[in-house]
Design a protein around this motif. Sequence first.
Motif, PDB file in Angstrom:
ATOM      1  N   PHE A  50     -68.448 -25.198-108.866  1.00 21.19           N
ATOM      2  CA  PHE A  50     -67.243 -25.259-108.092  1.00 21.19           C
ATOM      3  C   PHE A  50     -67.105 -24.140-107.147  1.00 21.19           C
ATOM      4  O   PHE A  50     -65.796 -23.487-107.040  1.00 21.19           O
ATOM      5  CB  PHE A  50     -66.025 -25.003-109.282  1.00 21.19           C
ATOM      6  CG  PHE A  50     -66.196 -26.206-110.360  1.00 21.19           C
ATOM      7  CD1 PHE A  50     -65.622 -27.514-110.166  1.00 21.19           C
ATOM      8  CD2 PHE A  50     -66.894 -25.902-111.529  1.00 21.19           C
ATOM      9  CE1 PHE A  50     -65.556 -28.453-110.920  1.00 21.19           C
ATOM     10  CE2 PHE A  50     -66.917 -27.201-112.357  1.00 21.19           C
ATOM     11  CZ  PHE A  50     -66.250 -28.246-112.185  1.00 21.19           C
ATOM     12  N   HIS A  51     -68.205 -23.785-106.691  1.00 17.53           N
ATOM     13  CA  HIS A  51     -68.242 -22.901-105.529  1.00 17.53           C
ATOM     14  C   HIS A  51     -69.304 -23.259-104.317  1.00 17.53           C
ATOM     15  O   HIS A  51     -70.295 -23.688-104.842  1.00 17.53           O
ATOM     16  CB  HIS A  51     -68.617 -21.494-106.302  1.00 17.53           C
ATOM     17  CG  HIS A  51     -69.320 -20.470-105.524  1.00 17.53           C
ATOM     18  ND1 HIS A  51     -70.615 -20.467-105.027  1.00 17.53           N
ATOM     19  CD2 HIS A  51     -68.606 -19.177-104.739  1.00 17.53           C
ATOM     20  CE1 HIS A  51     -70.753 -19.235-104.120  1.00 17.53           C
ATOM     21  NE2 HIS A  51     -69.652 -18.691-103.999  1.00 17.53           N
TER      22      HIS A  51
ATOM     23  N   THR B 156     -64.596 -25.929-101.612  1.00 15.80           N
ATOM     24  CA  THR B 156     -64.160 -25.570-102.877  1.00 15.80           C
ATOM     25  C   THR B 156     -63.596 -23.979-102.999  1.00 15.80           C
ATOM     26  O   THR B 156     -62.726 -23.770-103.685  1.00 15.80           O
ATOM     27  CB  THR B 156     -65.615 -25.135-103.711  1.00 15.80           C
ATOM     28  OG1 THR B 156     -66.544 -24.248-102.763  1.00 15.80           O
ATOM     29  CG2 THR B 156     -66.324 -26.613-103.875  1.00 15.80           C
TER      30      THR B 156
ATOM     31  N   GLY C 248     -62.217 -24.587-106.397  1.00 16.35           N
ATOM     32  CA  GLY C 248     -63.129 -25.530-106.944  1.00 16.35           C
ATOM     33  C   GLY C 248     -62.627 -26.754-107.381  1.00 16.35           C
ATOM     34  O   GLY C 248     -63.567 -27.671-107.725  1.00 16.35           O
TER      35      GLY C 248
ATOM     36  N   ASP D  82     -68.981 -20.524-111.487  1.00 14.38           N
ATOM     37  CA  ASP D  82     -68.010 -21.343-112.109  1.00 14.38           C
ATOM     38  C   ASP D  82     -67.164 -20.355-112.538  1.00 14.38           C
ATOM     39  O   ASP D  82     -65.854 -20.865-112.668  1.00 14.38           O
ATOM     40  CB  ASP D  82     -68.572 -22.290-113.264  1.00 14.38           C
ATOM     41  CG  ASP D  82     -69.384 -23.487-112.590  1.00 14.38           C
ATOM     42  OD1 ASP D  82     -69.386 -23.630-111.319  1.00 14.38           O
ATOM     43  OD2 ASP D  82     -70.066 -23.910-113.371  1.00 14.38           O
TER      44      ASP D  82
ATOM     45  N   ASN E 263     -63.602 -18.278-109.471  1.00 16.98           N
ATOM     46  CA  ASN E 263     -62.107 -18.573-109.194  1.00 16.98           C
ATOM     47  C   ASN E 263     -61.069 -17.561-110.052  1.00 16.98           C
ATOM     48  O   ASN E 263     -60.031 -17.748-109.765  1.00 16.98           O
ATOM     49  CB  ASN E 263     -61.823 -19.738-109.065  1.00 16.98           C
ATOM     50  CG  ASN E 263     -62.690 -20.744-108.100  1.00 16.98           C
ATOM     51  OD1 ASN E 263     -62.628 -20.494-106.968  1.00 16.98           O
ATOM     52  ND2 ASN E 263     -63.274 -21.721-108.472  1.00 16.98           N
TER      53      ASN E 263
END
Length: 593
Positions: free
Chosen positions: A96-97, A102, A107, A129, A132
């Motif tokens: 997610f990056h 993202t 993400g 992950d 964020n």
Amino acid sequence: MRTEPTPMGPWRSLDGTPVDEHGDPDVVFAHVSDLHGQLTPRYQVYYDNPTSAPDLHFGGDDRTIERGGGVPILAAKIDELRADHEVCTLMSGDTFHGSAVTTYTNGRAMLEPINRHLRPDVYVPGNWDFGNEAAEDGNFVDLMDALDAPVLANNLYGWDDDELLYDAVRLIQVGSVDVGVVGMTNVYVDRMAPAFAEGKYRFGKHPALLEESARAAREAGAEVVVAVTEIGLPWMVQAAKDCPNVDVMFSAHTHEYTWEPIVVADTETVVVESGMGEALGRVDLRIVDGEVQFRHHLYPLVEGHDETPDPDPDAVETVESVREPFFADDPDFERGAGTLDQPLDTVVGKTEQPLYRQSFLESAWNTLFNDALCEHFDTDLAVAHGFRYGTAIPPGEVTLGQLYTFFPQTAPVARGVAYGQQLTGHMEDFLVDNFTPYPYQQEDGRVRNFSSNVEVTIDPTAQRNRRLVELRIDGEPIDPEATYSVATFTRPGDPERDLGNCGFPFQDVHVDDGTVPVDVIVDYLAEHSPVDYEVMGLVETADNGGDAQNTPADGPYPYIQPGVDYAAGEAYCETSLIPRGIDFPEEGRNRHR
């Protein structure tokens, strides 16, 4: 398009002994690792190593840059395997990056492509992950809850208790085989970036946790046990020697491509790592007369390769829908200090040489970035992480979207003043971390990088805290008592005067609140394009100090640095990875934090 039959490696026992070639697999594992927001094909550098290299055309060079990967191609390849086999799809994190998409969706842009098209059977979080959390509190748990796959992490605890947030083990029946899957997330998250975890998550760090989970899987009836992790290849190679109840370890985090599997004969454990989205790992297992046997293949999913399928059309549609707002004429995204108001395909400069940073000591990209910082602030030097993740940019035009794959961060850049002794002490800390012979102490997988006016000489064979031989600025040895102006960037959650993860307080700190790393690079490219950067030998080893590998093309694979240390300050105790297993005490272990 149906791809050519896979030239799978030979069937072997888990100790590496060749066995009868005949027979089909009972279980096929597909491994996706370190996707880092890669929705569409990107360029990546691949190395021609005599002991482990992809089946690509190198044209007499020791490396090549190819375009490939992305969710539609990965989905097509996994579905191709599913059409012929019982497949268990394993996914190691850092999903997610890694891109503008993202970054500016915290993400969430990855959820639909993963859930609809890759459909992993197990997901194990990676360190990024948690990234964020600095922008949106609780985002990590929200992302994990939104995944359709079960999340495993045998070492992730709530901040205030000893309860695991996720299961440690899952039993999955694949065909007629009961498979025990152990998941272990990165053990260094709290050290890398406290803002990712402070007050929220604690991390078990001891490798014995992996063996304990594997034993629990055996006791629950697992016929084979695999571990899915996001800790890094050196850590996992050592863990393979210390965890005899694991049959196969699927490693991630260090972005290595193990074209040849690593076999630890003493414990009959196999270790593989599957790159970062431009390749797909496959391990087949079968049980013959009670013996587990394996074969392995790593698909280089580059465009035009015989093993690369056409992209899955439904996945293409999903990905295009997710990305479309970022290519509109007037995008409007904000996060942190970052603002995205131009389409990602905007051309922002040109490069004469390929730019990438899959290296250990020095990369042309990191030098370019530091030069851009140095010019932006007009400082004596610049320092930044020697990041190893990121894709490649071939010679030619450079787009805004490509820059975000190198720096998908929206914390502002900054400058400060440091004593020479602070800079050399900081460099020594990184050399301790990277040249320790004890893999469980390794964390970063790269040394610090500086602007092109800084030269460094190191001795990997020296005693810890004495490995920095010399650091020169503009050709002159650094003066420990002098002060130097330094350009770098900030990180959420760090102390106000601790810039760039340097670990010491700067003086005269100035934060450029409206400027993020990508902005600085855009300005630099506008002024200097076409840029012409390559590895210049800014970091070198002393003549009598042993060699250090900058890339996989520079020495044997797997890509693990040598490390030495001294017993009682006098004698060598190890000269490379510990060649044996470690006996862990039953009592007195720190299980987490």
